[in-house]
Design a protein around this motif. Structure first.
Motif, mmCIF file in Angstrom:
data_model
loop_
_atom_site.group_PDB
_atom_site.id
_atom_site.type_symbol
_atom_site.label_atom_id
_atom_site.label_comp_id
_atom_site.label_asym_id
_atom_site.label_seq_id
_atom_site.Cartn_x
_atom_site.Cartn_y
_atom_site.Cartn_z
ATOM 1 N N MET A 142 0.826 -1.211 0.000
ATOM 2 C CA MET A 142 0.000 0.000 0.000
ATOM 3 C C MET A 142 0.858 1.257 0.000
ATOM 4 S SD MET A 142 -3.206 0.984 0.107
ATOM 5 C CE MET A 142 -3.987 2.610 0.226
ATOM 6 N N GLY A 202 -5.336 -2.411 1.330
ATOM 7 C CA GLY A 202 -6.059 -1.223 0.888
ATOM 8 C C GLY A 202 -6.248 -1.244 -0.610
ATOM 9 N N ASN A 204 -6.949 1.514 -4.326
ATOM 10 C CA ASN A 204 -6.608 2.835 -4.863
ATOM 11 C C ASN A 204 -7.770 3.813 -4.904
ATOM 12 O OD1 ASN A 204 -8.048 1.619 -6.914
ATOM 13 N ND2 ASN A 204 -6.575 2.102 -8.540
ATOM 14 N N PHE A 255 -4.014 -3.504 -2.912
ATOM 15 C CA PHE A 255 -2.652 -3.622 -2.389
ATOM 16 C C PHE A 255 -2.639 -4.641 -1.237
ATOM 17 C CE2 PHE A 255 -3.341 0.734 -3.894
ATOM 18 C CZ PHE A 255 -2.405 0.797 -4.909
#
Length: 361
Positions: A142, A202, A204, A255
């Motif tokens: 991330m 996480g 984007n 991620f």
């Protein structure tokens, strides 16, 4: 399982059975119980043949619940104990009432008891710690969150992220993508070290777009034949550039963060036993609910064999695409599990089992 995790695997299967005036049977649909009028309709007898084939796996799943989630176990222990006694006595569906168990049949997606089954799994990706040969597709950690929006998938593929974020290199962009869809997976570095678990770190922030829907909309795969395996077959038969163009249709990017080897857990934080646990709509089927499911049996090519098997399962996971009378069956870890999970977009019948002093005798 977080709401974004299974859109590709399950989101493309949300169309209901076509036409109330017709009764299709090609994907396991049955109509022997007539029309049902409630989400969960109590029945005195189950119109089924056969007994659960996975009593040992079910009991193991219950044991795991007791070990890691005492509260969930306590909330359902009376039912679990009654089911254990019933299974030890042979698991005859005609004998449920003798063990003070009530059965509530789900009305299904078409009000004829046809409940939708899809499948999910935990991938194992072959990767290397450094770029070499065919291992050239990065898995990213991330990025630090700043004021600027993170790049899209296409921009990431074009090198928009720092190499310092690269965790490893796999030998397949499609495998990476599938692990994003599943939300986590195992990575085999090929050096004899234990598998590394890559957990969700996480995304984007770009909108998700199902590549399965793209293939259907473009006429590449018929809706009736859409499955995870159908997507795999398409990517295997097209060029790297065509595959990349397809993947880039989904701007969302996930991620990861490497962790020590851990068991696969569902949204209830309980490790999952393959084909003894499902993801469900928690507004209809709360976590910990026990299900007696009649599941269509598929052959090794994903074709419905015309036969069914009875399985005991527990609702321990959720998914954004899993709504109403639809379950996602957890198939386990690795390629074979992924292949079979990818075939499922079929229908069977399901009964919720509950211990009740009012069980029908």
């Amino acid at each position: 399982m977080n709401c974004w995790q299974k859109w590709l695997v399950s989101g493309v299967f949300l169309s209901l059975l076509a036409g109330c005036q017709s009764h299709p049977t090609d994907k396991g649909q049955q109509y022997k119980d007539g029309k049902l009028t409630k989400d969960l309709q109590q029945v005195s007898q189950l119109n089924v043949q056969g007994r659960p084939v996975n009593a040992a796996d079910f009991n193991q799943q219950i044991s795991v619940i007791e070990q890691v989630s005492p509260r969930l176990f306590r909330n359902n222990n009376d039912t679990y104990h009654a089911i254990e006694n019933w299974l030890q006595a042979g698991g005859d569906p005609a004998q449920l009432a003798n063990f003070n168990l009530s059965a509530f049949q789900m009305e299904g997606v078409d009000n004829y008891g046809n409940v939708q089954f899809t499948g999910y799994y935990t991938p194992v990706i072959e990767a290397r710690r450094v770029k070499q040969g065919e291992f050239r597709y990065p898995l990213y950690g991330m990025p630090a969150k700043g004021k600027k929006r993170l790049p899209s998938r296409a921009e990431i593929y074009n090198g928009a992220l720092s190499d310092s974020l690269i965790l490893a290199y796999s030998n397949s962009a499609v495998d990476n993508f599938m692990m994003e869809v599943q939300g986590s997976g195992y990575v085999n570095y090929g050096d004899g070290s234990p598998l590394s678990f890559y957990g969700y770190a996480g995304k984007n922030g770009h909108a998700y777009k199902s590549i399965g829907k793209v293939l259907v909309d473009n006429g590449e795969v018929p809706l009736a034949k859409m499955s995870l395996q159908a997507i795999r077959d398409w990517t295997d038969s097209h060029s790297e550039e065509e595959v990349r163009q397809l993947l880039e249709q989904n701007s969302s990017f996930v991620f990861f963060k490497p962790e020590a080897f851990v068991p696969v857990r569902g949204a209830s934080a309980v490790p999952l036993i393959a084909k003894a646990s499902v993801a469900a709509d928690k507004t209809l089927i709360p976590a910990g609910t026990t299900l007696l499911a009649e599941i269509p049996i598929l052959d090794n090519n994903g074709k419905f064999t015309g036969r069914y098997e009875m399985r005991m399962m527990v609702a321990l996971d959720v998914g954004g695409a899993i709504k109403g009378h639809h379950f996602d069956i957890y198939h386990g870890t690795g390629h074979d599990a992924g292949r079979m999970a990818g075939f499922y977009n079929h229908y069977g019948r399901v009964w919720v089992l509950k211990k009740s002093p009012l069980a029908i005798k």
